[in-house]
Design an enzyme around this catalytic site. Structure first.
Site, PDB file in Angstrom:
ATOM      1  N   TYR A 110      30.519  37.870  46.389  1.00 33.96           N
ATOM      2  CA  TYR A 110      31.349  38.996  46.802  1.00 33.96           C
ATOM      3  C   TYR A 110      32.464  39.185  45.788  1.00 33.96           C
ATOM      4  O   TYR A 110      33.136  38.235  45.414  1.00 33.96           O
ATOM      5  CB  TYR A 110      31.931  38.746  48.192  1.00 33.96           C
ATOM      6  CG  TYR A 110      32.956  39.771  48.598  1.00 33.96           C
ATOM      7  CD1 TYR A 110      32.562  41.061  48.931  1.00 33.96           C
ATOM      8  CD2 TYR A 110      34.307  39.461  48.636  1.00 33.96           C
ATOM      9  CE1 TYR A 110      33.497  42.016  49.292  1.00 33.96           C
ATOM     10  CE2 TYR A 110      35.247  40.410  48.988  1.00 33.96           C
ATOM     11  CZ  TYR A 110      34.833  41.678  49.316  1.00 33.96           C
ATOM     12  OH  TYR A 110      35.762  42.628  49.661  1.00 33.96           O
ATOM     13  N   HIS A 111      32.665  40.413  45.365  1.00 32.02           N
ATOM     14  CA  HIS A 111      33.693  40.717  44.370  1.00 32.02           C
ATOM     15  C   HIS A 111      34.886  41.354  45.072  1.00 32.02           C
ATOM     16  O   HIS A 111      34.901  42.530  45.363  1.00 32.02           O
ATOM     17  CB  HIS A 111      33.134  41.678  43.322  1.00 32.02           C
ATOM     18  CG  HIS A 111      33.998  41.820  42.109  1.00 32.02           C
ATOM     19  ND1 HIS A 111      35.335  42.155  42.156  1.00 32.02           N
ATOM     20  CD2 HIS A 111      33.716  41.654  40.800  1.00 32.02           C
ATOM     21  CE1 HIS A 111      35.817  42.205  40.939  1.00 32.02           C
ATOM     22  NE2 HIS A 111      34.856  41.903  40.097  1.00 32.02           N
ATOM     23  N   SER A 112      35.896  40.554  45.318  1.00 28.33           N
ATOM     24  CA  SER A 112      37.137  41.088  45.879  1.00 28.33           C
ATOM     25  C   SER A 112      37.977  41.640  44.729  1.00 28.33           C
ATOM     26  O   SER A 112      37.537  41.678  43.591  1.00 28.33           O
ATOM     27  CB  SER A 112      37.885  39.980  46.617  1.00 28.33           C
ATOM     28  OG  SER A 112      38.187  38.934  45.717  1.00 28.33           O
TER      29      SER A 112
END
Length: 96
Positions: A15-17
């Site tokens: 997941y790319h926050s």
């Protein structure tokens, strides 16, 4: 770490926050424990930031295509991909 092979290819989905610091820690752990780097697929826009291209190249962050990923996996490399990536990771910016 048990699911990351020592010498075979694997796909790492993360997941790319807004700031994916947990992924950077994972990459560091892979280097320390498995003694290998993962190719991380990035947005080509990062290569336009002055001074960043050398660091991206050393860390194996590449603006790869689907075919590039397939070839890297066939060559038994680790490949890390964030669906949505940078653009979705920064989407919070448009709501404020």
């Amino acid at each position: 770490m048990n699911h990351i092979p020592d010498d075979d290819g694997a796909l790492i989905i993360f997941y790319h926050s807004a700031v994916p610091i947990d992924f950077h820690y994972l990459l560091a752990k892979i280097v320390l424990d498995k003694k290998r780097l993962a190719f991380t697929i990035t947005d080509h826009l990062l290569y336009y930031i002055p001074g960043l291209q050398l660091l991206l190249t050393i860390l194996q962050f590449i603006p790869g295509t689907r075919n590039d990923c397939i070839q890297l996996l066939k060559q038994k490399h680790l490949v890390a991909i964030s669906p949505g990536g940078l653009r979705e990771g920064l989407i919070w910016f448009w709501f404020f």
